[in-house]
Write an enzyme that holds these catalytic residues in place. Structure first.
Site, PDB file in Angstrom:
ATOM      1  N   ASP A   1      -8.041  -5.236  -1.600  1.00  0.00           N
ATOM      2  CA  ASP A   1      -8.327  -5.991  -2.822  1.00  0.00           C
ATOM      3  C   ASP A   1      -7.976  -7.466  -2.711  1.00  0.00           C
ATOM      4  O   ASP A   1      -8.418  -8.270  -3.535  1.00  0.00           O
ATOM      5  CB  ASP A   1      -7.576  -5.372  -4.000  1.00  0.00           C
ATOM      6  CG  ASP A   1      -8.050  -3.962  -4.273  1.00  0.00           C
ATOM      7  OD1 ASP A   1      -9.267  -3.738  -4.232  1.00  0.00           O
ATOM      8  OD2 ASP A   1      -7.207  -3.080  -4.502  1.00  0.00           O
TER       9      ASP A   1
ATOM     10  N   HIS B   1       0.838  -1.199   0.000  1.00  0.00           N
ATOM     11  CA  HIS B   1       0.000   0.000   0.000  1.00  0.00           C
ATOM     12  C   HIS B   1       0.873   1.249   0.000  1.00  0.00           C
ATOM     13  O   HIS B   1       1.970   1.243   0.549  1.00  0.00           O
ATOM     14  CB  HIS B   1      -0.921   0.019   1.231  1.00  0.00           C
ATOM     15  CG  HIS B   1      -2.071   0.965   1.071  1.00  0.00           C
ATOM     16  ND1 HIS B   1      -1.992   2.275   1.460  1.00  0.00           N
ATOM     17  CD2 HIS B   1      -3.295   0.794   0.522  1.00  0.00           C
ATOM     18  CE1 HIS B   1      -3.143   2.869   1.167  1.00  0.00           C
ATOM     19  NE2 HIS B   1      -3.949   1.996   0.602  1.00  0.00           N
TER      20      HIS B   1
HETATM   21  C1  LIG Z   1      -0.048  -0.449  -3.846  1.00  0.00           C
HETATM   22  C2  LIG Z   1       1.335  -0.200  -4.425  1.00  0.00           C
HETATM   23  C3  LIG Z   1       1.161   0.360  -5.835  1.00  0.00           C
HETATM   24  C4  LIG Z   1       2.035   0.822  -3.556  1.00  0.00           C
HETATM   25  O1  LIG Z   1       3.212   1.192  -4.215  1.00  0.00           O
HETATM   26  P1  LIG Z   1       4.387   1.942  -3.474  1.00  0.00           P
HETATM   27  O2  LIG Z   1       3.840   2.987  -2.556  1.00  0.00           O
HETATM   28  O3  LIG Z   1       5.352   2.386  -4.527  1.00  0.00           O
HETATM   29  O4  LIG Z   1       4.973   0.777  -2.579  1.00  0.00           O
HETATM   30  P2  LIG Z   1       6.430   0.635  -1.990  1.00  0.00           P
HETATM   31  O5  LIG Z   1       7.009   1.969  -1.645  1.00  0.00           O
HETATM   32  O6  LIG Z   1       6.350  -0.387  -0.926  1.00  0.00           O
HETATM   33  O7  LIG Z   1       7.235   0.076  -3.250  1.00  0.00           O
HETATM   34  C5  LIG Z   1       8.615  -0.171  -3.188  1.00  0.00           C
HETATM   35  C6  LIG Z   1       8.959  -1.267  -4.155  1.00  0.00           C
HETATM   36  O8  LIG Z   1       8.293  -2.481  -3.730  1.00  0.00           O
HETATM   37  C7  LIG Z   1       7.540  -3.001  -4.801  1.00  0.00           C
HETATM   38  N1  LIG Z   1       6.285  -3.562  -4.307  1.00  0.00           N
HETATM   39  C8  LIG Z   1       5.355  -2.989  -3.517  1.00  0.00           C
HETATM   40  N2  LIG Z   1       4.300  -3.819  -3.357  1.00  0.00           N
HETATM   41  C9  LIG Z   1       4.582  -4.937  -4.055  1.00  0.00           C
HETATM   42  C10 LIG Z   1       3.873  -6.119  -4.317  1.00  0.00           C
HETATM   43  N3  LIG Z   1       2.637  -6.341  -3.848  1.00  0.00           N
HETATM   44  N4  LIG Z   1       4.467  -7.068  -5.087  1.00  0.00           N
HETATM   45  C11 LIG Z   1       5.706  -6.859  -5.591  1.00  0.00           C
HETATM   46  N5  LIG Z   1       6.407  -5.747  -5.410  1.00  0.00           N
HETATM   47  C12 LIG Z   1       5.846  -4.783  -4.648  1.00  0.00           C
HETATM   48  C13 LIG Z   1       7.202  -1.775  -5.651  1.00  0.00           C
HETATM   49  O9  LIG Z   1       6.799  -2.166  -6.968  1.00  0.00           O
HETATM   50  C14 LIG Z   1       8.509  -1.013  -5.591  1.00  0.00           C
HETATM   51  O10 LIG Z   1       9.410  -1.648  -6.442  1.00  0.00           O
HETATM   52  P3  LIG Z   1      10.468  -0.789  -7.338  1.00  0.00           P
HETATM   53  O11 LIG Z   1      11.245   0.018  -6.361  1.00  0.00           O
HETATM   54  O12 LIG Z   1      11.240  -1.832  -8.040  1.00  0.00           O
HETATM   55  O13 LIG Z   1       9.630   0.075  -8.246  1.00  0.00           O
HETATM   56  C15 LIG Z   1       2.163  -1.516  -4.458  1.00  0.00           C
HETATM   57  O14 LIG Z   1       2.248  -2.041  -3.156  1.00  0.00           O
HETATM   58  C16 LIG Z   1       1.593  -2.555  -5.401  1.00  0.00           C
HETATM   59  O15 LIG Z   1       1.885  -2.506  -6.594  1.00  0.00           O
HETATM   60  N6  LIG Z   1       0.753  -3.515  -4.884  1.00  0.00           N
HETATM   61  C17 LIG Z   1       0.107  -4.474  -5.729  1.00  0.00           C
HETATM   62  C18 LIG Z   1      -1.098  -3.855  -6.416  1.00  0.00           C
HETATM   63  C19 LIG Z   1      -2.226  -3.642  -5.438  1.00  0.00           C
HETATM   64  O16 LIG Z   1      -2.597  -4.508  -4.683  1.00  0.00           O
HETATM   65  N7  LIG Z   1      -2.824  -2.448  -5.499  1.00  0.00           N
HETATM   66  C20 LIG Z   1      -3.962  -2.093  -4.660  1.00  0.00           C
HETATM   67  C21 LIG Z   1      -3.585  -1.107  -3.636  1.00  0.00           C
HETATM   68  S1  LIG Z   1      -4.916  -0.812  -2.506  1.00  0.00           S
END
Ligand SMILES: CC(C)(COP(=O)(O)OP(=O)(O)OC[C@H]1O[C@@H](n2cnc3c(N)ncnc32)[C@H](O)[C@@H]1OP(=O)(O)O)[C@@H](O)C(=O)NCCC(=O)NCCS
Length: 475
Positions: A410, A355
């Site tokens: 989700d 998140h």
């Molecule tokens: C929600 C989301 C977009 C938040 O992104 P964010 O704020 O950038 O999250 P983070 O700061 O923890 O990300 C740091 C890294 O971890 C990765 N990461 C975060 N959640 C991840 C997941 N569920 N699976 C794999 N990698 C993930 C990011 O892609 C990012 O990688 P990068 O540096 O290579 O680009 C991300 O957690 C995600 O893509 N989750 C899966 C999709 C999802 O469930 N979305 C609904 C949200 S309510």
């Protein structure tokens, strides 16, 4: 005897409300108070509240306008403005560890105090709409009156359906839904009033009309899309005896009372998640140009349709089904681990986990898990989701970069819908969209009531940042 039972139920409900009142001291819940059954009209309640809140904002600006809220770093600019406080959003507030509070109330507290269709049942989304708009817990009578008002507003002209029909049936349901919302805009009261030269102090009134009409009408469009795409165009009309959530479920074709309860819960918990998430922020930004609620909400829906945001509920179910396809229904934890690594090594995210702001398990996940434990503990997909809860977080933690390895809203919603027969994952984000209309439109009414200005943050180039940082180091 019957009287005594009703009296003790009422007093226990009032006691629980009083507990909530005591346990919340934040400013926004200072409005929270016991409701008498009088004053059933939401519009007149708002009219009373607005001058006080306008004064509050004015004082905040005059007394504290120059107080700093933190420093902006280059990292923040380069990472999607994470941690940058920059928006006013009255209807809800997110705590990274605790999750969302609607007007100061957590999800379990909402489940406790908001009126339900049956004793001990899930909250009625109309009650949440009342809470978001007024900051007050409504009585059942107030909620029933609002339910009726929404039903009366639930009429959609034929050209809206014809606009959707112009698209191929194979078009993604979110595109069809957003197109329908755009077609509703033809009847915008705000646009009419603006064209007629309305004074800006009155902007909130036609915004209120548009918002309530929009909230009332989106279930019709959403169910139209569902029946068009998946049920051969056999449409089901509004049932004027049902509440908002049950009616939506009915129009989709699901009359199972448990599915109706699920829909009430689903709409309530997906409605609002403070202002910075993509859909809420988009709606707020577009509305800041005085675009009417239909234009603003359609824009919000287009953000919700992205896989990192609202589309993740579709992605989760498709991903779970692909696990089963590859490993079978009785997949072991070892097989699951391998599948998670395969996903990550393929350069993909594990949908339903992580998140942008939350740092613990999403309480919206938890309440859906509780619903599943109560109503469908033996469902094989639910059991798989439970296994994922054990398997995924340690792997994401091991990656070392994921800030929140825990499941989000989700990760659970699709499995519940699937259980009751709503199996078409590509449709799931539309349900999310219907729910979001309640949160986004509630804040939009307050945006206009408070006279919030055009949103226009400053952007810079990489060159600007480099020069700025070099100067900062050399001085
Ligand atoms: C929600 C989301 C977009 C938040 O992104 P964010 O704020 O950038 O999250 P983070 O700061 O923890 O990300 C740091 C890294 O971890 C990765 N990461 C975060 N959640 C991840 C997941 N569920 N699976 C794999 N990698 C993930 C990011 O892609 C990012 O990688 P990068 O540096 O290579 O680009 C991300 O957690 C995600 O893509 N989750 C899966 C999709 C999802 O469930 N979305 C609904 C949200 S309510």
């Amino acid at each position: 005897m019957v009287f005594f039972k009703a009296f003790s139920m009422l007093s226990s409900r009032l006691r629980s409300r009083a507990t909530v009142q005591r346990s919340n001291l934040s400013n926004s819940v200072r409005w929270l108070q016991m409701q008498s059954s009088s004053d059933l009209d939401l519009h007149s309640q708002l009219r009373e509240l607005i001058p006080e809140q306008q004064e509050r904002l004015k004082k905040l600006k005059t007394d504290y306008g120059k107080v700093q809220l933190g420093n902006i770093t280059v990292d923040m600019v380069l990472s999607g403005m994470r941690g940058m406080t920059g928006l006013l959003w009255e209807t809800s507030l997110l705590d990274p560890d605790e999750g969302i509070r609607f007007r100061g109330l957590s999800i379990p507290e909402c489940q406790q105090v908001l009126p339900a269709a049956k004793p001990g049942g899930e909250p009625l989304p109309e009650g949440l709409l009342w809470l978001l708009l007024t900051g007050k817990v409504p009585s059942k009578e107030q909620v029933d009156t609002l339910s009726k008002e929404l039903r009366n507003r639930a009429t959609v002209k034929d050209y809206v359906y014809k606009t959707i029909d112009a698209l191929p049936v194979s078009t993604h349901p979110m595109t069809q839904f957003a197109t329908g919302v755009m077609a509703l805009q033809v009847e915008s009261e705000f646009q009419k009033a603006y064209d007629n030269g309305i004074h800006k102090s009155k902007y909130w009134e036609p915004t209120y009309e548009d918002s309530l009409n929009l909230i009332a009408r989106v279930p019709l469009i959403a169910s139209y899309v569902y029946r068009r795409v998946y049920k051969g165009g056999k449409f089901i009309p509004v049932d004027h005896t049902l509440d908002y959530g049950a009616n939506f479920s009915h129009m989709l074709g699901f009359d199972n009372p448990q599915m109706q309860e699920l829909m009430r819960l689903y709409i309530t918990i997906h409605s609002d998640h403070e202002g910075g998430n993509v859909s809420a922020h988009t709606g707020h930004l577009v509305a800041s140009a005085l675009s009417d609620p239909y234009l603003s909400f359609a824009a919000a829906l287009n953000g919700l349709a992205g896989p990192l945001h609202g589309l993740a509920n579709q992605e989760v179910l498709l991903w779970i089904k692909s696990v089963i396809e590859e490993c079978g229904e009785n997949v072991t934890k070892e097989q699951l681990k391998d599948y998670v690594w395969k996903t990550l090594n393929g350069g993909k995210v594990v949908p339903g986990f992580g998140h942008g702001v939350l740092r613990k398990t999403d309480p919206r996940y938890t309440c859906q898990r509780e619903f599943a434990l109560k109503h469908l503990p033996d469902d094989p997909l639910f059991q798989l989701v439970s296994k994922l809860y054990e398997v995924v977080p340690p792997i994401l933690t091991e990656l070392g970069k994921v800030k929140n390895p825990w499941p989000n809203v989700d990760a659970h919603s699709g499995v519940l819908l699937n259980h009751y027969g709503l199996t078409e994952a590509r449709y799931y984000t539309v349900l999310f969209g219907v729910s979001r209309s309640i949160g986004i439109c509630s804040q939009l009414i307050w945006d206009r009531a408070l006279g919030l200005p055009l949103e226009r943050p400053k952007s810079v180039t990489m060159e600007w940042l480099e020069n700025h940082c070099k100067k900062a180091f050399s001085s």
